[in-house]
Design a protein around this motif. Structure first.
Motif, short mmCIF file in Angstrom:
data_model
loop_
_atom_site.label_atom_id
_atom_site.label_comp_id
_atom_site.label_asym_id
_atom_site.label_seq_id
_atom_site.Cartn_x
_atom_site.Cartn_y
_atom_site.Cartn_z
N ALA A 87 0.87 -1.17 0.09
CA ALA A 87 -0.01 0.01 0.12
C ALA A 87 0.89 1.34 0.02
O ALA A 87 0.62 2.09 0.74
N ARG A 88 1.99 1.19 -0.78
CA ARG A 88 3.02 2.20 -0.89
C ARG A 88 2.53 3.37 -1.59
O ARG A 88 1.68 2.95 -2.56
N GLU A 89 2.96 4.61 -1.52
CA GLU A 89 2.14 5.78 -2.30
C GLU A 89 2.80 5.51 -3.79
O GLU A 89 3.78 4.82 -4.11
N MET A 124 11.97 10.82 14.54
CA MET A 124 10.94 9.99 15.31
C MET A 124 9.87 9.95 14.47
O MET A 124 8.69 10.35 14.44
N HIS A 125 9.95 9.34 12.95
CA HIS A 125 9.05 9.11 12.37
C HIS A 125 8.82 7.77 11.52
O HIS A 125 9.98 6.98 11.56
N THR A 126 7.77 7.35 10.89
CA THR A 126 7.53 6.15 10.26
C THR A 126 7.35 5.11 11.67
O THR A 126 7.72 5.39 12.78
N THR A 127 6.58 4.19 11.62
CA THR A 127 6.29 3.02 12.57
C THR A 127 5.81 1.91 12.11
O THR A 127 5.75 1.58 10.94
N VAL A 137 4.76 8.25 6.60
CA VAL A 137 4.53 9.51 5.96
C VAL A 137 5.65 9.99 5.40
O VAL A 137 5.83 11.08 5.05
N ASN A 138 6.83 9.23 5.64
CA ASN A 138 8.49 9.41 5.48
C ASN A 138 8.87 10.45 6.50
O ASN A 138 8.93 9.90 7.72
N LEU A 139 9.36 11.71 6.48
CA LEU A 139 9.74 12.45 7.47
C LEU A 139 8.77 12.95 8.33
O LEU A 139 7.45 12.71 8.56
N ASP A 198 5.48 12.86 2.73
CA ASP A 198 6.67 13.52 1.71
C ASP A 198 7.27 12.37 1.21
O ASP A 198 8.75 12.42 1.19
N GLU A 199 6.65 11.31 0.51
CA GLU A 199 7.38 10.29 0.22
C GLU A 199 8.32 10.49 -1.07
O GLU A 199 8.84 9.43 -1.58
N MET A 200 7.94 11.42 -1.99
CA MET A 200 8.49 11.72 -3.15
C MET A 200 9.94 11.80 -3.24
O MET A 200 10.54 11.53 -3.95
N ASP A 201 10.23 12.08 -1.81
CA ASP A 201 11.85 12.15 -1.63
C ASP A 201 12.48 10.70 -1.71
O ASP A 201 13.73 10.71 -1.46
N ASP A 202 11.71 9.75 -1.39
CA ASP A 202 12.11 8.43 -1.48
C ASP A 202 12.56 7.87 -2.87
O ASP A 202 13.29 6.94 -3.26
N PHE A 203 12.11 8.54 -3.86
CA PHE A 203 12.81 8.52 -5.27
C PHE A 203 13.82 8.88 -5.30
O PHE A 203 14.35 9.99 -4.61
N LEU A 234 11.11 3.54 -4.18
CA LEU A 234 11.38 2.47 -3.41
C LEU A 234 11.32 2.76 -1.98
O LEU A 234 11.49 3.96 -1.37
N SER A 235 11.30 1.67 -1.08
CA SER A 235 11.20 1.93 0.37
C SER A 235 12.14 1.04 1.22
O SER A 235 12.61 0.02 0.70
N SER A 236 12.75 1.49 2.31
CA SER A 236 13.45 0.57 3.15
C SER A 236 12.70 -0.35 4.14
O SER A 236 13.16 -0.98 4.81
N MET A 237 11.22 0.01 4.11
CA MET A 237 10.42 -0.65 5.29
C MET A 237 10.64 -2.23 4.85
O MET A 237 10.48 -2.60 3.93
N GLY A 255 13.04 3.82 10.64
CA GLY A 255 14.47 4.42 10.59
C GLY A 255 15.03 4.64 9.47
O GLY A 255 16.22 4.54 9.17
N GLY A 256 14.19 4.78 8.26
CA GLY A 256 14.74 5.01 7.08
C GLY A 256 15.64 3.93 6.72
O GLY A 256 15.32 2.72 6.86
N SER A 257 16.92 4.18 5.87
CA SER A 257 17.89 3.20 5.63
C SER A 257 18.31 2.21 6.77
O SER A 257 18.37 0.96 6.35
O1 DON Z 1 9.93 4.11 3.01
C1 DON Z 1 11.05 4.46 3.52
O2 DON Z 1 11.91 3.86 3.06
C2 DON Z 1 11.15 5.54 4.24
N1 DON Z 1 9.90 6.55 3.93
C3 DON Z 1 10.95 5.37 5.61
C4 DON Z 1 11.10 6.66 6.57
C5 DON Z 1 11.51 6.18 7.99
O3 DON Z 1 11.63 5.32 8.34
C6 DON Z 1 11.64 7.50 8.75
N2 DON Z 1 12.10 6.95 10.15
N3 DON Z 1 12.60 7.25 11.16
#
Ligand code: DON
Length: 571
Positions: A108-110, A380-383, A401-403, A420-425, A452-455, A473-475
């Motif tokens: 269910a990615r954007e 402190m974002h993403t869960t 929601v990214n950041l 603001d997921e466009m930044d993941d491109f 692309l996502s690191s999730m 945690g992003g990457s």
């Molecule tokens: O989908 C991703 O990889 C990023 N949008 C995830 C961002 C994220 O985990 C931020 N966390 N602290």
């Protein structure tokens, strides 16, 4: 359609030839087993917020299963932890259905809107313009979370959406007191929230960052959720909500259209699976890059006996495996509907043999001579949450929601914070994104494409024990989940896994990020002598893990001790 350039395949096949002599790792693992044949008889949920964990149990109490509970947990997080995920964002989830032991991956990615224009994200200096890619409506992809929740409820749940969304609707209407972490993220994003009147009206009452004790009520968000409860997908992607979203986006310089929203589709994809030391690990496929990277690392590591070397050498081998997997991550991966990826190669044990053969036992391999980027502290974002119900159904879901607060843009009248997921491109190929990840053409934006996502929501199935695991945690998600899997395979409990100190390498920048206490002085010295650059970094991640011990039929649930708001509960 973008195809991976063929020279990369040639380069990779050199690795392959180098290691083709050792196929020992191809041997079938001995203890691999699917989840136990009967359910545990009770349930466990670990999420980033106690209200969300409790919402999950509330819905289980109404006769729901793990999938209904996942809808309740996700939608409640969309209210009480909306700096991290929400209705204006997306998620990737693994489901395990106990009745037929099927593992299902929900994407269910954007998606990028049809009018996406790469040029707007490039600054005068030729680098990504972070203001455009992370703030305001142009940074937002078309949300996937509402469609994903409806899909999960309709295909796998037992209860109507009106029941599983009820806790979130109630909390949005009646209000709750945001914790310090929530207030801290408002403070972090106050300047951008202040730009948009609908965002400021909700999060900056009286023009100020609220203080502890403040009650946040969101009647608009409650109504948006009610429309989803009443009409399913059409309650968000068509009709009143869609109209409000499009007009808010366009009047603030965005490019969404009604057709973009109507075109949004949830995708079910085949999960990845890799066997490691007698366990079967189920992982997220692209558009997650995490599953491929974790599988590659586990395949490399399965050719080493880490228990026979000291901590420094075991860590060195793991870092070198991370380095190689992240290199591939940057080069090859993107949305599988748009890009042809050499997954058979990347996931092959023979390919891993080749990569393993390039690792020196006691010397770091410099990543490259490319300029390095400073990846920011993951915030402190993403869960992520994990669920096992009484029948043995399971959900691992990572939502974002990214950041922090995504784009910080609330679409007026909806209460919805857009991502603001466009930044993941890879907005400028080769240039780092907010997490220092450098993508290639495979992850360039295109209309309708998923970034692309690191999730990396993951399951680990063993004969004796099973784990449901993931983290934001992003990457660093990828290495956190990897280290969690390794700890679980080593027999660690849910709380030991979430508490364990972390380290991270992502190829570029060429350094190892180290949490305080991860290595003792001797290990630090040995790694440094091997040529690794270690950098201390403040704690990262918010891991939520549930485990099931089949020998005693007991569940365990733990939420990351680094973040006090989480709750892991067995009931
Ligand atoms: O989908 C991703 O990889 C990023 N949008 C995830 C961002 C994220 O985990 C931020 N966390 N602290």
């Amino acid at each position: 359609m973008v195809h991976a350039p063929s020279w990369r395949v040639v380069a990779a096949s050199l690795f392959l030839v180098a290691g083709a002599g050792s196929a020992a790792a191809e041997k079938a693992p001995e203890k691999t087993a699917p989840a136990a044949s009967r359910g545990p008889g009770h349930a466990a949920i670990a999420s980033a917020n106690f209200l969300a964990t409790n919402a999950g149990f509330e819905v289980l109490g109404k006769g729901g299963n793990a999938f209904d509970a996942a809808v309740a947990v996700s939608s409640t997080l969309a209210v009480v932890e909306q700096q991290s995920s929400g209705i204006g964002g997306g998620f990737l989830a693994l489901l395990h259905r106990a009745s037929d032991k099927k593992n299902i991956f929900i994407d269910a990615r954007e998606t990028a809107p049809k009018a996406v224009d790469m040029k707007v994200y490039v600054g005068k200096d030729g680098k990504p313009d972070r203001d455009v890619s992370t703030n305001g409506p142009l940074s937002a992809g078309i949300p996937g979370e509402p469609a994903g929740l409806v899909w999960m409820a309709e295909h796998y749940g037992k209860l109507p959406l009106a029941v599983s969304l009820a806790p979130a609707i109630r909390i949005a209407k009646e209000g709750f007191q945001p914790d310090k972490r929530f207030l801290g993220t408002i403070d972090d994003r106050k300047d951008v929230l202040a730009r948009y009147p609908a965002s400021a009206a909700i999060f900056l009452p009286g023009g100020k960052v609220p203080t502890p004790g403040w009650t946040l009520r969101q009647p608009d968000l409650a109504k948006t959720l009610e429309r989803i409860a009443a009409k399913g997908v059409d309650g968000f992607y068509k009709g009143e909500t869609a109209k409000l979203l499009v007009s808010a986006s366009r009047s603030a310089g965005g490019n969404w259209t009604a057709a973009d929203l109507e075109a949004y589709k949830v995708k079910e994809r085949e999960p990845l699976s890799v066997d490691y030391k007698g366990y079967r690990v189920i992982l997220a496929p692209p558009p997650s890059s995490g599953g491929v990277a974790i599988a590659e690392i586990l395949n490399i590591l399965s050719g080493f006996d880490l228990s026979k070397v000291d901590v420094a050498h075991a860590t060195h081998l793991t870092i070198e495996s991370m380095r190689r997997a992240f290199r591939d991550h940057n080069e090859y991966l993107g949305d599988p509907d748009f890009v042809t990826m050499p997954l058979d190669m990347l996931l092959s044990r023979f390919y891993a043999d080749g990569l393993r053969a390039t690792i020196s036992p006691d010397k770091a391999t410099p990543s490259d001579l490319l300029p390095t980027a400073m990846a920011p502290e993951p915030g402190m974002h993403t869960t992520h949450f994990s669920v096992i119900d009484a029948d043995g159904n399971m959900v691992a879901s990572t939502l974002t929601v990214n950041l922090e607060f995504g784009s910080a843009f609330v679409a007026a009248g909806t209460g919805v914070v857009l991502n603001d997921e466009m930044d993941d491109f890879a907005l400028v190929p080769g240039q780092p994104n907010a997490f220092g990840l450098r993508g290639a053409l495979a992850n360039a934006p295109e209309p309708g494409k998923r970034m692309l996502s690191s999730m990396s929501p993951s399951f680990v199935f063993g004969a004796d024990r099973t784990a449901v695991i993931g983290s934001p945690g992003g990457s660093t998600i990828i290495t956190q989940v990897l280290e969690g899997i390794l700890a679980f395979v080593d027999g660690k409990s849910a709380s030991e896994i979430t508490a364990q100190k972390r380290y991270h390498h992502q190829y570029l920048p060429d350094r190892v990020d180290v949490e305080d206490g991860a290595f003792d002085a001797a290990t630090t010295k040995t790694l440094t002598d091997m040529g690794h650059t270690l950098r201390k970094r403040s704690p990262w991640g918010f891991m939520n893990v549930v485990t099931w011990d089949h020998r005693t039929n007991t569940l365990d649930a733990a939420s990351d001790p680094r973040r006090p708001s989480g709750l892991g509960k067995v009931q």
